[in-house]
Design a protein around this motif. Structure first.
Motif, short mmCIF file in Angstrom:
data_model
loop_
_atom_site.label_atom_id
_atom_site.label_comp_id
_atom_site.label_asym_id
_atom_site.label_seq_id
_atom_site.Cartn_x
_atom_site.Cartn_y
_atom_site.Cartn_z
N ARG A 395 0.83 -1.21 0.00
CA ARG A 395 0.00 0.00 0.00
C ARG A 395 0.86 1.26 0.00
NH1 ARG A 395 -2.37 -2.72 4.26
NH2 ARG A 395 -1.79 -1.10 5.74
N ARG A 396 2.12 1.12 0.41
CA ARG A 396 3.01 2.29 0.43
C ARG A 396 3.16 2.90 -0.96
NH1 ARG A 396 5.32 4.57 5.18
NH2 ARG A 396 5.23 3.02 6.83
N HIS A 397 2.96 2.11 -1.99
CA HIS A 397 3.10 2.61 -3.36
C HIS A 397 1.99 3.59 -3.74
CE1 HIS A 397 6.35 -0.04 -4.78
NE2 HIS A 397 5.78 -1.02 -4.09
N LEU A 398 0.88 3.57 -3.01
CA LEU A 398 -0.30 4.30 -3.46
C LEU A 398 -0.09 5.80 -3.52
CD1 LEU A 398 -3.14 2.31 -1.64
CD2 LEU A 398 -2.30 2.07 -3.99
N LEU A 403 3.12 5.61 -10.31
CA LEU A 403 3.31 4.18 -10.08
C LEU A 403 3.09 3.37 -11.35
CD1 LEU A 403 3.82 1.76 -8.28
CD2 LEU A 403 1.41 1.82 -7.60
N THR A 404 1.99 3.62 -12.06
CA THR A 404 1.69 2.85 -13.28
C THR A 404 2.81 3.01 -14.30
OG1 THR A 404 -0.69 3.11 -12.93
CG2 THR A 404 0.03 2.51 -15.15
N ARG A 439 -7.52 4.65 -8.25
CA ARG A 439 -6.76 5.28 -9.33
C ARG A 439 -5.71 4.33 -9.89
NH1 ARG A 439 -1.94 7.26 -8.61
NH2 ARG A 439 -2.24 7.53 -6.35
N VAL A 440 -4.97 3.67 -9.01
CA VAL A 440 -3.89 2.78 -9.45
C VAL A 440 -4.45 1.57 -10.19
CG1 VAL A 440 -2.10 1.20 -8.64
CG2 VAL A 440 -2.27 3.50 -7.66
N ALA A 443 -5.74 2.58 -13.65
CA ALA A 443 -4.67 2.90 -14.61
C ALA A 443 -3.96 1.65 -15.09
CB ALA A 443 -3.68 3.86 -13.97
N LEU A 444 -3.74 0.70 -14.21
CA LEU A 444 -3.09 -0.55 -14.60
C LEU A 444 -3.96 -1.34 -15.58
CD1 LEU A 444 -1.57 -1.68 -11.17
CD2 LEU A 444 -0.29 -0.98 -13.21
N GLN A 445 -5.25 -1.36 -15.31
CA GLN A 445 -6.16 -2.08 -16.20
C GLN A 445 -6.19 -1.45 -17.59
OE1 GLN A 445 -10.06 -3.20 -15.16
NE2 GLN A 445 -9.25 -5.04 -14.22
#
Length: 558
Positions: A395-398, A403-404, A439-440, A443-445
């Motif tokens: 979760r730290r990446h959020l 990130l994407t 959001r993450v 975006a990945l999808q």
């Protein structure tokens, strides 16, 4: 050293310190004043500063306490002045009851230091440095300087074993702030802290470290009253509206044989307990212990060794297969790290939670992703049938808005088809993080990277999570799995069956993790679950062993 020499030495040091306003150091000033107080039998030294006579009358000015032994006072030497534009300053030195009275020479020297301090207050105010010297923050909470001084006074009093210390922060206060607004939430926090100050008074204090983080110092006999506040109390605002505020806390009950040396001895212990409470591993209230101190030492070692381990590529990637329950073929795998250090293979439980406390976990996640992409590229080049590999991301990446893009940079650098990568994001998040998670995942999808919600069934907002976020895959936590194949009417079996049905109906691939028995496999098949992962099929495997499984492609144990 006689008193004359001591006074000359301290006076010179004090003069040098307080006249160098470009490098003014309040801690050094306080230490010199503290030594002077001890040398001249002053049990308490205070400088009061008021903007006007009305503030002085009401007693609501700024109070700077350089030393306070906590003893009952018998006599005071006061030096008061009115500075320019009706600013009042008053410096007081107290003698404790039962202590030998001051001589005339001592009185004159104390008054000399007081006049010097009054001059300093005027100069500090003129230079805008009064706030630097105060023991309270802008919101009126006592600050760390005040806390440090209080701990030292209690520590040197000989009665520290009667006290308890609690470091705490307000649970979900960011959400309260967002819902109520800054002004109202600040008022609610002030009222909540007032109730804790009421519980610890008259012998305790509450100081703010910053934000919604505080430390309470109180007699052990007040522990239950303080804990009742930590568990949660309703706070009123806006003429009748109420919000429940509670805290998570680390508590250090000073043992009878505790040897006090410096405030950091106590803060280290209470902070270790607080960190454990913040992680939530053992509840919202955690008591300091020798085990926690050993845990802190181990944490510091992990932090120190991690950069070296990463640089030397000591982290190995193991793969745990995911099995298609229709034909027992390998449909994918989860990438899991192992730390091979000094001839020993460390399991994730020995270091992941430590790395999670810092941003180091993000470095490890990308390290694993890169190793996965490297292996996938090799498998593709060798003509092996590649399968989708999932990589856990903390979760730290959020908070990383890029990130994407960072994930895609690694994936595309190795020319990996996007559908072969799956990013696992755990569902155990607060709703404050919910928008970032949405959001993450979205975006990945859009980039064609699969996303899965990990550990489904153990968080507080599971249904909302899959309703609003467009996942590809739902991983059901092992604690949610049925255990009795012949008890279809059991609550756990019924719930699992409906979770699988719901996932499939909204188009999610359903993965059950932690599968350990043939009975569970049979239940999963009856429920229509797509994939299984667990020790029944395989533990996490080194890359060479996993490649052997890939080459066989099918399991024959069921």
């Amino acid at each position: 050293m006689n008193q004359d020499v001591l006074f000359s030495q301290y006076l010179e040091e004090l003069t040098d310190t307080i006249t160098d306003l470009d490098h003014f150091n309040i801690e050094k000033t306080y230490e010199i004043l503290r030594q002077l107080c001890i040398a001249f039998r002053v049990c308490k030294g205070v400088t009061e500063y008021y903007n006007n006579a009305e503030e002085e009358r009401m007693g609501c000015g700024t109070v700077l306490t350089c030393y306070d032994s906590g003893e009952e006072t018998a006599e005071v030497i006061s030096c008061r002045t009115v500075l320019s534009d009706i600013v009042v300053a008053d410096c007081k030195a107290y003698r404790a009851k039962g202590v030998k009275p001051w001589t005339e020479t001592e009185r004159k020297r104390i008054e000399m230091v007081e006049r010097l301090m009054l001059t300093v207050v005027g100069r500090l105010r003129a230079c805008g440095l009064v706030e630097q010297a105060t023991l309270f923050d802008d919101a009126g909470y006592s600050n760390y300087r005040f806390l440090h001084s209080t701990i030292d006074q209690i520590g040197t009093s000989g009665h520290i074993n009667q006290y308890a210390f609690a470091r705490f922060n307000l649970r979900h206060f960011a959400l309260i702030n967002r819902q109520l607004g800054r002004e109202v939430s600040d008022l609610a926090m002030r009222k909540y802290i007032d109730t804790i100050e009421e519980a610890v008074s008259p012998d305790g204090i509450v100081s703010r470290l910053g934000g919604d983080n505080f430390v309470a110092v109180f007699l052990k006999e007040k522990l239950n009253e303080v804990l009742a506040r930590f568990e949660g109390i309703p706070i009123s605002y806006n003429d009748g509206d109420r919000v429940m505020i509670s805290s998570r806390a680390g508590i250090f009950l000073i043992p009878d044989d505790f040897y006090y040396y410096q405030p950091e001895d106590i803060m280290d212990r209470v902070t270790g307990a607080y960190n454990a409470a913040w992680r939530g591993d053992t509840g919202d209230i955690v008591y300091a212990s020798e085990e926690l101190m050993a845990e802190k030492d181990r944490f510091m070692q992990i932090r120190a060794q991690f950069p070296v381990g990463l640089k030397n590529r000591e982290f190995l990637v193991f793969y745990q297969p995911k099995i298609n329950l229709k034909d027992n073929s390998i449909a994918g795998a989860e990438a899991l790290s192992r730390w091979y250090r000094n001839g020993t293979l460390m399991m994730p439980t020995e270091y992941i939670s430590d790395l999670e406390q810092t941003m180091d976990i993000c470095k490890l996640d990308f390290y694993v992703l890169e190793q996965v992409c490297r292996d996938l590229r090799r498998w593709l080049d060798e003509g092996r049938q590649a399968v989708r590999i999932s990589v856990n991301f903390s979760r730290r990446h959020l908070i990383n808005l890029a990130l994407t893009e960072s994930i895609l940079e690694v994936v595309d650098r190795y020319r990996i088809p996007h559908e072969l990568i799956e990013i696992e994001l755990t569902e155990t998040v607060t709703d404050v993080e919910f928008r970032d998670l949405k959001r993450v995942a979205g975006a990945l999808q859009e980039a064609g990277i699969y996303t899965s919600v990990d550990d489904f069934g153990i968080g507080y907002s599971s249904l909302n999570l899959i309703r609003e976020i467009p996942w590809n895959i739902l991983k059901v936590d092992k604690n949610f799995l049925p255990v009795n194949e012949n008890a279809e009417g059991e609550r756990q079996n019924i719930m699992f069956r409906h979770v699988v049905s719901m996932a499939k109906e909204i188009g999610l691939i359903c993965v059950a993790e932690g599968v350990e028995t043939i009975g569970q496999v049979n239940i999963l098949r009856k429920c229509g679950c797509d994939l299984a992962q667990g020790f029944y099929y395989d533990k996490p495997l080194p890359v060479k062993e996993f490649e052997e499984r890939l080459d066989k492609h099918f399991y024959t144990n069921t």
